[in-house]
Design a protein around this motif. Sequence first.
Motif, PDB file in Angstrom:
ATOM      1  N   LEU A 122      82.760  94.836  94.941  1.00  0.00           N
ATOM      2  CA  LEU A 122      83.285  95.263  93.646  1.00  0.00           C
ATOM      3  C   LEU A 122      84.509  96.136  93.873  1.00  0.00           C
ATOM      4  N   SER A 123      85.494  96.009  92.980  1.00  0.00           N
ATOM      5  CA  SER A 123      86.612  96.938  93.025  1.00  0.00           C
ATOM      6  C   SER A 123      86.128  98.287  92.501  1.00  0.00           C
ATOM      7  N   PRO A 124      86.846  99.375  92.808  1.00  0.00           N
ATOM      8  CA  PRO A 124      86.434 100.689  92.284  1.00  0.00           C
ATOM      9  C   PRO A 124      86.299 100.705  90.761  1.00  0.00           C
ATOM     10  N   ALA A 125      87.214 100.053  90.055  1.00  0.00           N
ATOM     11  CA  ALA A 125      87.142 100.033  88.586  1.00  0.00           C
ATOM     12  C   ALA A 125      85.929  99.237  88.114  1.00  0.00           C
ATOM     13  N   GLU A 126      85.670  98.089  88.765  1.00  0.00           N
ATOM     14  CA  GLU A 126      84.505  97.288  88.404  1.00  0.00           C
ATOM     15  C   GLU A 126      83.213  98.070  88.615  1.00  0.00           C
ATOM     16  N   ALA A 132      82.810 100.849  85.965  1.00  0.00           N
ATOM     17  CA  ALA A 132      82.470 100.281  84.662  1.00  0.00           C
ATOM     18  C   ALA A 132      81.019  99.804  84.637  1.00  0.00           C
ATOM     19  N   LEU A 133      80.570  99.183  85.708  1.00  0.00           N
ATOM     20  CA  LEU A 133      79.195  98.682  85.766  1.00  0.00           C
ATOM     21  C   LEU A 133      78.183  99.825  85.806  1.00  0.00           C
ATOM     22  N   ILE A 134      78.524 100.896  86.513  1.00  0.00           N
ATOM     23  CA  ILE A 134      77.625 102.062  86.549  1.00  0.00           C
ATOM     24  C   ILE A 134      77.443 102.622  85.142  1.00  0.00           C
ATOM     25  N   VAL A 135      78.532 102.707  84.400  1.00  0.00           N
ATOM     26  CA  VAL A 135      78.455 103.275  83.048  1.00  0.00           C
ATOM     27  C   VAL A 135      77.712 102.324  82.113  1.00  0.00           C
ATOM     28  N   VAL A 136      78.082 101.052  82.123  1.00  0.00           N
ATOM     29  CA  VAL A 136      77.431 100.085  81.232  1.00  0.00           C
ATOM     30  C   VAL A 136      75.940  99.956  81.566  1.00  0.00           C
ATOM     31  N   GLY A 137      75.611 100.004  82.851  1.00  0.00           N
ATOM     32  CA  GLY A 137      74.232  99.771  83.268  1.00  0.00           C
ATOM     33  C   GLY A 137      73.470 101.024  83.656  1.00  0.00           C
ATOM     34  N   GLN A 138      73.877 102.176  83.176  1.00  0.00           N
ATOM     35  CA  GLN A 138      73.258 103.426  83.620  1.00  0.00           C
ATOM     36  C   GLN A 138      71.773 103.503  83.270  1.00  0.00           C
ATOM     37  N   ARG A 139      71.341 102.858  82.198  1.00  0.00           N
ATOM     38  CA  ARG A 139      69.920 102.918  81.836  1.00  0.00           C
ATOM     39  C   ARG A 139      69.055 102.172  82.861  1.00  0.00           C
ATOM     40  N   ARG A 141      88.813  96.273  77.970  1.00  0.00           N
ATOM     41  CA  ARG A 141      88.951  96.341  79.417  1.00  0.00           C
ATOM     42  C   ARG A 141      87.577  96.344  80.087  1.00  0.00           C
ATOM     43  N   VAL A 142      86.639  97.083  79.517  1.00  0.00           N
ATOM     44  CA  VAL A 142      85.287  97.126  80.077  1.00  0.00           C
ATOM     45  C   VAL A 142      84.660  95.734  80.020  1.00  0.00           C
ATOM     46  N   GLU A 143      84.783  95.095  78.864  1.00  0.00           N
ATOM     47  CA  GLU A 143      84.216  93.747  78.713  1.00  0.00           C
ATOM     48  C   GLU A 143      84.828  92.778  79.717  1.00  0.00           C
ATOM     49  N   HIS A 144      86.140  92.867  79.900  1.00  0.00           N
ATOM     50  CA  HIS A 144      86.842  91.971  80.827  1.00  0.00           C
ATOM     51  C   HIS A 144      86.362  92.187  82.265  1.00  0.00           C
ATOM     52  N   LEU A 145      86.216  93.428  82.692  1.00  0.00           N
ATOM     53  CA  LEU A 145      85.782  93.715  84.052  1.00  0.00           C
ATOM     54  C   LEU A 145      84.361  93.192  84.303  1.00  0.00           C
ATOM     55  N   VAL A 146      83.462  93.474  83.381  1.00  0.00           N
ATOM     56  CA  VAL A 146      82.070  93.040  83.569  1.00  0.00           C
ATOM     57  C   VAL A 146      81.972  91.521  83.533  1.00  0.00           C
ATOM     58  N   SER A 147      82.716  90.883  82.634  1.00  0.00           N
ATOM     59  CA  SER A 147      82.690  89.419  82.537  1.00  0.00           C
ATOM     60  C   SER A 147      83.223  88.778  83.810  1.00  0.00           C
ATOM     61  N   ASN A 148      84.247  89.375  84.412  1.00  0.00           N
ATOM     62  CA  ASN A 148      84.783  88.840  85.663  1.00  0.00           C
ATOM     63  C   ASN A 148      83.745  88.913  86.788  1.00  0.00           C
ATOM     64  N   VAL A 149      83.021  90.020  86.863  1.00  0.00           N
ATOM     65  CA  VAL A 149      81.985  90.148  87.891  1.00  0.00           C
ATOM     66  C   VAL A 149      80.895  89.106  87.665  1.00  0.00           C
ATOM     67  N   ARG A 150      80.496  88.945  86.420  1.00  0.00           N
ATOM     68  CA  ARG A 150      79.447  87.977  86.090  1.00  0.00           C
ATOM     69  C   ARG A 150      79.886  86.559  86.481  1.00  0.00           C
ATOM     70  N   ASP A 204      75.199 109.503  89.941  1.00  0.00           N
ATOM     71  CA  ASP A 204      75.704 110.848  90.223  1.00  0.00           C
ATOM     72  C   ASP A 204      77.177 110.963  89.825  1.00  0.00           C
ATOM     73  N   VAL A 205      77.899 109.828  89.852  1.00  0.00           N
ATOM     74  CA  VAL A 205      79.306 109.895  89.486  1.00  0.00           C
ATOM     75  C   VAL A 205      79.468 110.311  88.024  1.00  0.00           C
ATOM     76  N   LEU A 206      78.493 110.038  87.181  1.00  0.00           N
ATOM     77  CA  LEU A 206      78.559 110.452  85.782  1.00  0.00           C
ATOM     78  C   LEU A 206      78.420 111.960  85.644  1.00  0.00           C
ATOM     79  N   GLU A 207      77.626 112.547  86.530  1.00  0.00           N
ATOM     80  CA  GLU A 207      77.476 114.013  86.533  1.00  0.00           C
ATOM     81  C   GLU A 207      78.776 114.651  86.985  1.00  0.00           C
ATOM     82  N   ASP A 208      79.397 114.049  88.019  1.00  0.00           N
ATOM     83  CA  ASP A 208      80.634 114.626  88.553  1.00  0.00           C
ATOM     84  C   ASP A 208      81.742 114.601  87.510  1.00  0.00           C
TER      85      ASP A 208
END
Length: 254
Positions: free
Chosen positions: A150-154, A157-164, A197-206, A250-254
Amino acid sequence: MERLPPNHTSLAGGVPAAQPGTIFVLSVAGGVSVDAGPHRTILFGRNRPEVHVCIGEDDPRVSRRHGSISHRGGQWYVAVTGRLPVRFPRQRALFAGEDPIPLAAGYTPLFVQGSSGREHLLEVYVVGDSGTRPVPRPREATHPPRVWRLSPAEKLALIVVGQRYLLHDLHPLPLSWRQAADQLAELQPTEGWTAKRVEHLVSNVRSRLSRDGVPGLTREEVGEPVGNVLNDNLFRELLLSTTLVPADVDVLED
């Protein structure tokens, strides 16, 4: 029909030498091995005197005769007669009254949901045409899972979208693109995060993982209505492959 004693080694770790088509069926209470042949049937369920393989003996949620494994047309088939379904790998469930499901050569774990969250395991191994079988490898190095790049941006974005999922929610759901974009904008105010942008990044990974053989990541596979199924399947793959791990939040805490 040969009996396998209680506490027999797990079939996932190896089975005795046998002819092609021979089936081994094992639970914690013991099991059997049966050569392939017409009209061969193995019964499994809670009532030990009436079945060949006892499963969930102390659990009244399991039916007395919960199902059978029968040989016909050169293949073994699983059928269910009990009240509860039998779960196959990849969450596929077989219910009473449905057409039997054929067993592929090799190892197949079957599960019956019991009382108070218990799951009863029935291990099945069908010897393939080559007659080869798995052998114990206690000294062999552990094979690491395939971790997806994964790229750093991908990844962020995935950590935030999938944090649950990473926080072990009992029934996790992905964040919406807007929710994720708002949180990412707080983390990186100058990076131009938007819902698109978030949707585009996640869709590309998928799409990338789907091209590499991960199932359940396209609309054509899951059908309509799609809902959250595609992203749910994506995050389950990312966690199982350890591409994302709980410590990533943990990146969300930082």
